[in-house]
Motif scaffolding. Sequence first.
Motif, PDB file in Angstrom:
ATOM      1  N   ASP A 171       7.009   9.599  -6.265  1.00 37.52           N
ATOM      2  CA  ASP A 171       8.118   9.299  -5.643  1.00 37.52           C
ATOM      3  C   ASP A 171       8.545   7.661  -6.377  1.00 37.52           C
ATOM      4  N   SER A 172       8.971   7.542  -7.329  1.00 33.84           N
ATOM      5  CA  SER A 172       9.092   6.001  -8.210  1.00 33.84           C
ATOM      6  C   SER A 172      10.028   5.561  -7.510  1.00 33.84           C
TER       7      SER A 172
ATOM      8  N   GLU B 134       0.745  -1.038   0.015  1.00 32.85           N
ATOM      9  CA  GLU B 134       0.079   0.120  -0.284  1.00 32.85           C
ATOM     10  C   GLU B 134       0.908   1.310  -0.047  1.00 32.85           C
ATOM     11  N   ARG B 135       2.069   1.118   0.734  1.00 33.89           N
ATOM     12  CA  ARG B 135       2.811   2.508   0.829  1.00 33.89           C
ATOM     13  C   ARG B 135       3.472   2.557  -0.654  1.00 33.89           C
ATOM     14  N   SER B 136       3.545   1.486  -1.230  1.00 38.74           N
ATOM     15  CA  SER B 136       4.316   1.621  -2.676  1.00 38.74           C
ATOM     16  C   SER B 136       3.399   2.268  -3.583  1.00 38.74           C
ATOM     17  N   THR B 137       2.037   1.977  -3.264  1.00 39.79           N
ATOM     18  CA  THR B 137       0.926   2.843  -4.160  1.00 39.79           C
ATOM     19  C   THR B 137       0.984   4.015  -3.663  1.00 39.79           C
TER      20      THR B 137
ATOM     21  N   GLU C 146      11.262   0.813  -3.941  1.00 35.42           N
ATOM     22  CA  GLU C 146      11.998   0.003  -2.601  1.00 35.42           C
ATOM     23  C   GLU C 146      10.853  -0.684  -2.003  1.00 35.42           C
ATOM     24  N   ASP C 147       9.744  -0.032  -1.671  1.00 35.65           N
ATOM     25  CA  ASP C 147       8.581  -0.845  -0.934  1.00 35.65           C
ATOM     26  C   ASP C 147       8.193  -2.132  -1.698  1.00 35.65           C
TER      27      ASP C 147
END
Length: 206
Positions: free
Chosen positions: A83-84, A73-76, A89-90
């Motif tokens: 913030d690619s 979810e944080r990657s989304t 990374e997430d």
Amino acid sequence: MKLNFLQNLFGKAKRGSSESGHQDFTLEEPTSDTKILLERAKKKTKSKNYQGALDDINSILSIEPNSINAYMERSTIKGKLKDSIGSKEDLDTAGVLLKKMDRGLKAHDKGLEKFNESDYKGAIKHFNDAISNGIVLGQTYHLRGLSKRYIEDFRGALIDLSKVIDSFPEYGEIFEVYYIRGKIKYHKLDDIDGALEDFNEAISLN
């Protein structure tokens, strides 16, 4: 007329704050329930309250550092914020944790197989691997505790059975865990009062 003027004035002020893109501040109950935090974060992401969503996700990770869902979810969210690098990374971290969980589940299944074959030392080895790979299940600790009991590691068994009782109160075989712990306390550790407490709890549950 003065009353109408004030009503119009405050009405415009409220509409203005909403239309200007500011988030409405809703009081939220503090919680440490990671499921609630995750659902709340997803709703905030949909409403474009990205900072609020990040706060909830970071709260989850402070409680469950290996939460795959939280990292995804944080990657989304980071992707929405352009913030690619952080997003990748997430996502990579979630992938690593997913592979680790897969190893843990396979180790748990091997432990179960060894337990059913009465190879208790082999079962303990695989259950150790499962736990070291992040598998936290009542059954894992229950069967490892039983395995330790069968090889006469009674204090080790007591630790695992107590872990089930303390961390998995809704576990389906919890009454048996109390009963076995009571037997160990009574027959092996001379803890009669503790044994009676466990036997009484087992009776009340079953």
